[in-house]
Design an enzyme around this catalytic site. Structure first.
Site, PDB file in Angstrom:
ATOM      1  N   CYS A  94       0.841  -1.197   0.000  1.00 43.87           N
ATOM      2  CA  CYS A  94       0.000   0.000   0.000  1.00 43.87           C
ATOM      3  C   CYS A  94       0.874   1.244   0.000  1.00 43.87           C
ATOM      4  CB  CYS A  94      -0.921   0.009   1.211  1.00 43.87           C
ATOM      5  SG  CYS A  94      -0.043   0.112   2.792  1.00 43.87           S
TER       6      CYS A  94
ATOM      7  N   ASP B  58      -3.330   6.845 -32.460  1.00 41.36           N
ATOM      8  CA  ASP B  58      -2.289   6.581 -33.440  1.00 41.36           C
ATOM      9  C   ASP B  58      -3.005   6.200 -34.738  1.00 41.36           C
ATOM     10  OD1 ASP B  58       0.322   6.012 -34.490  1.00 41.36           O
ATOM     11  OD2 ASP B  58      -0.124   3.893 -34.229  1.00 41.36           O
TER      12      ASP B  58
ATOM     13  N   ASP C 148       4.492   3.421 -29.366  1.00 42.59           N
ATOM     14  CA  ASP C 148       3.389   4.009 -28.590  1.00 42.59           C
ATOM     15  C   ASP C 148       3.452   3.616 -27.116  1.00 42.59           C
ATOM     16  OD1 ASP C 148       2.126   5.320 -30.749  1.00 42.59           O
ATOM     17  OD2 ASP C 148       1.221   3.435 -31.395  1.00 42.59           O
TER      18      ASP C 148
ATOM     19  N   ASP D  90      -0.983   1.192 -31.136  1.00 40.35           N
ATOM     20  CA  ASP D  90      -0.638  -0.225 -31.262  1.00 40.35           C
ATOM     21  C   ASP D  90       0.842  -0.495 -31.418  1.00 40.35           C
ATOM     22  OD1 ASP D  90      -0.338   0.692 -33.963  1.00 40.35           O
ATOM     23  OD2 ASP D  90      -0.539  -1.392 -34.624  1.00 40.35           O
TER      24      ASP D  90
END
Length: 732
Positions: free
Chosen positions: A30, A438, A625, A621
């Protein structure tokens, strides 16, 4: 015997007299753990950076060179209650797999015990208000103890171990009150059973563990998925290269031994290890890592090449401009790591409230016990009331508020062709108000098509297809597939970067570049599609032009219109050529677009939008990217995307249509609404139940039933998310 620990192998220079090491750390669950570790390490003299990545449980440490032994960091972490060791991908992954299996075993044991103890508890609950004999009740209690005690001892290990490490380091975490509540409930239940009391609380303790283990297991699996990113990117890096040490003599050397200005040899089938410029040779190279383009690029004298690029056909001599950590591939790696780290810091804000849980619960339970004793109650009754407070304040309902909606909504989204790859993707997607696409492989289909196949005579097109089978070029493969070719023409010869030729029945056949086929003049007589790759086919005196390109996804235009109708901004950022990007933007009605952008450019644009307050959804894709997918508020990739991008993206959509992007956004809005309802239900439960528990009205058994009821209510409300698919016509 004194044992020395030498970790110098894992230390690297960070420049300007600073050293760096990455450590893997166990037991970080956490934001409170992250803050404690960072504060504890940053307080050490000469430490300049101490940063914890919750995603992969890795600590990045930097300090002034020559001032500290890395072993001191491991000792300091042990003092803080955490076990650490030098980070290595293989060992870290093996540790994650082992922990995931252990959590699954604990969950199985706890769930099995819960079912059986609850079956034994039901007769006791009903018998206490009817005519059950004390002996029968004791028998059921002892059977429950026989099942619950060993099951809790095994299934509670993840919490007990964590709590013990925290207490040993004289601190607390969220596992401390959980462990105290479970142990007290079991201990008091055993005492009550020995004294033939009406109530025992074995069911409350084991049910509590089951709910908590579900959340811990899901969180663990999500971290394992994200860890795959670094491994996928590392696979693209070449470790050695063939360097010229004389005019015709080469030597295979590590990449670290190569410097700018030197010359390396890049052979067919090899992945480039450096950034540089071709000075001799001709070949086809795959640079999809940089440009996102699936088409091969012709590399000749003067062509820039980048680390990670694959050489396809010819042999190249490359003059090095950058190597090792200075390459563009290394920069993409750093961008990706920084973006993922930024997301972890964003997650801290949401986790900050959880840091108050342990001290508040401890204080509330202790004050309850002391208050009742002060009012004249016995220690037995006061402790029972304190246990009820610990149990009823268990954050199960709060813990289930988000994951249950995610599970239900992800099932509905799966039916619509969307897969979740991140635990909090739904919440972030619901906040998105700007979408960056894209172009190549995202707005367009990943497969190449021959756009003008119908214009070519069938006989000639069939010959072109057979000739294309003799080439390794992806454009040729598209032509062969479109023509339905199954057998190549015997004797065909491929010239690297030019095309394929053969003589068949006394007739010269050529397929490839227009200059290679003698069709340059034909190009001047027609308007060429700016997105298309031009392939010429010559059959004796007959000459044809084939246009091969990736077509837009069939529903791209209505999807863009649907996003605009929802007041969501849309733009295109692509590494492709300007004419191709402009043509796609005009066809889809997207006025805002940029061509020829690099991964760093995309990151900069996303940061610019963030400063304006926008929540960006990045849809891409290519491997180029990946950093921008990680930097965006939320990200999405098609299933055809590169493996790295899929691992980085928060959501993946299936098939040829683009409509899952809109469907996922609509689904996330409904899911977020349910999540907020669940949170209010859970908070309202605690606001009402805790004062009642403190008043002494509730026994631990009733507290466990109330806690379970709140969890069931949250789950039932979450099931309303199953209607997500039916509420939107775009999902059909």
């Amino acid at each position: 015997m004194h044992v020395t620990r030498d970790f110098s192998h894992y230390v690297r220079s960070a420049g300007e007299g600073v050293q760096h090491i990455d450590l893997a750390v166990e037991g970080v669950h956490c934001a409170g753990c992250m803050a404690k570790i960072e504060r504890g390490l940053a307080a050490m003299p000469d430490v300049t950076l101490a940063r914890v990545n919750l995603t992969d449980r890795r600590i990045a440490l930097e300090w002034k060179a020559g001032t500290l032994d890395p072993a001191h960091f491991i000792d300091r972490l042990e003092e803080l209650g955490y076990k650490a060791y030098p980070y290595e991908t293989e060992s870290a992954e093996a540790s994650e797999v082992a922990e995931s299996r252990f959590l699954l075993r604990c969950l199985g044991v706890a769930a099995f015990a819960t079912m059986n103890v609850m079956m034994l508890s039901i007769p006791v609950w009903s018998g206490n208000v009817s005519d059950m004999l004390p002996e029968q009740r004791d028998f059921f209690h002892w059977l429950s103890a026989l099942i619950a005690l060993p099951a809790a001892a095994y299934a509670g290990q993840p919490f007990f171990r964590s709590a013990w490490r925290a207490l040993s380091a004289r601190t607390t975490n969220m596992d401390v009150p959980i462990s105290i509540g479970v142990i007290l409930a079991l201990g008091m239940s055993l005492v009550e059973t020995v004294h033939h009391a009406e109530h025992a609380y074995f069911d409350a303790a084991i049910m509590l563990l089951t709910f908590l283990l579900v959340g811990r297991f899901l969180d663990q699996n999500m971290r394992r998925r994200t860890r795959a990113v670094a491994g996928n990117l590392a696979a693209l890096k070449a470790e050695t290269a063939a360097k010229f040490v004389g005019s015709d003599e080469i030597s295979q050397v590590p990449v670290a031994a190569i410097h700018p200005g030197e010359i390396v040899l890049l052979r067919p089938g090899e992945r480039c290890a450096v950034d540089g410029t071709v000075i001799e040779g001709r070949s086809e190279i795959d640079q999809s890592l940089i440009t996102g383009e699936t088409l091969y690029l012709t590399a000749e004298q003067g062509t820039p090449v980048y680390a990670g690029s694959m050489n396809i056909s010819g042999t190249l001599r490359v003059r090095v401009s950058a190597a090792s950590e200075a390459t563009l591939l290394a920069e993409i790696t750093r961008l990706l790591e920084n973006a993922l780290q930024a997301r972890s810091r964003y997650m801290r804000l949401a986790d900050r409230a959880s840091r108050l849980y342990a001290p508040v619960v401890h204080a509330t339970a202790l004050l309850t016990i002391l208050g009742w004793v002060a009012l004249g109650a016995s220690w037995h009754d006061a402790i029972v009331t304190g246990i009820a407070v610990l149990i009823i304040t268990c954050p199960c309902a709060l813990g289930l508020a988000i994951p249950t909606v995610q599970t239900v909504a992800s099932g509905a989204m799966f039916k619509a062709g969307v897969l979740l790859n991140s635990g909090d993707a739904i919440e972030r997607l619901a906040e998105a108000d700007h979408v960056i696409f894209d172009k190549t492989g995202t707005l367009t289909l990943p497969d190449l098509e021959v756009m003008n196949a119908a214009e070519i005579p069938a006989e000639s097109f069939a010959l072109a297809g057979r000739l294309a089978l003799s080439s390794h070029h992806p454009v040729a493969a598209a032509i062969a597939q479109a023509a339905g070719a199954v057998s190549p023409i015997v004797g065909a010869v491929e010239e690297a970067g030019q095309g394929v030729s053969v003589t068949l029945d006394g007739q010269d056949l050529r397929l490839g570049r227009p200059s290679f086929c003698g069709t340059d003049a034909l190009l001047d007589k027609r308007t060429v599609d700016p997105e298309a790759s031009i392939v010429a086919f010559a059959k004796g005196g007959e000459k044809f032009i084939l246009l091969v390109r990736q077509g837009l996804r069939p529903d791209a235009k209505p999807v863009i219109a649907a996003l605009k109708a929802r007041n969501i901004g849309v733009e295109i950022l692509s590494g492709d050529r300007e004419p191709a990007v402009r043509a796609a933007a005009d066809a889809l009605g997207i006025p805002e677009w940029r061509a020829g952008v690099t991964p760093a450019d995309k990151i900069a644009r996303i940061e610019q939008l963030k400063q304006r307050g926008a929540k960006v959804l990045m849809v891409g894709d290519g491997m180029n990217d990946a950093p921008s997918l990680a930097a965006a508020h939320v990200s999405m990739s098609p299933i055809s995307a590169a493996h790295l991008s899929q691992a980085t993206a928060d959501l993946v959509f299936l098939g040829r249509p683009l409509v899952p992007v809109v469907a996922a956004i609509d689904a996330s809005h409904k899911a977020l609404h349910l999540m907020r309802q669940n949170l209010w239900l859970a908070i309202g439960y605690n606001v009402l139940a805790v004062p009642v528990a403190i008043s002494g009205i509730l026994t631990p058994l009733i507290a466990a039933a109330a806690m379970s009821s709140s969890s069931i209510l949250v789950m039932l409300n979450s099931l309303r998310g199953r209607r997500l698919r039916r509420e939107n016509e775009l999902w059909k």
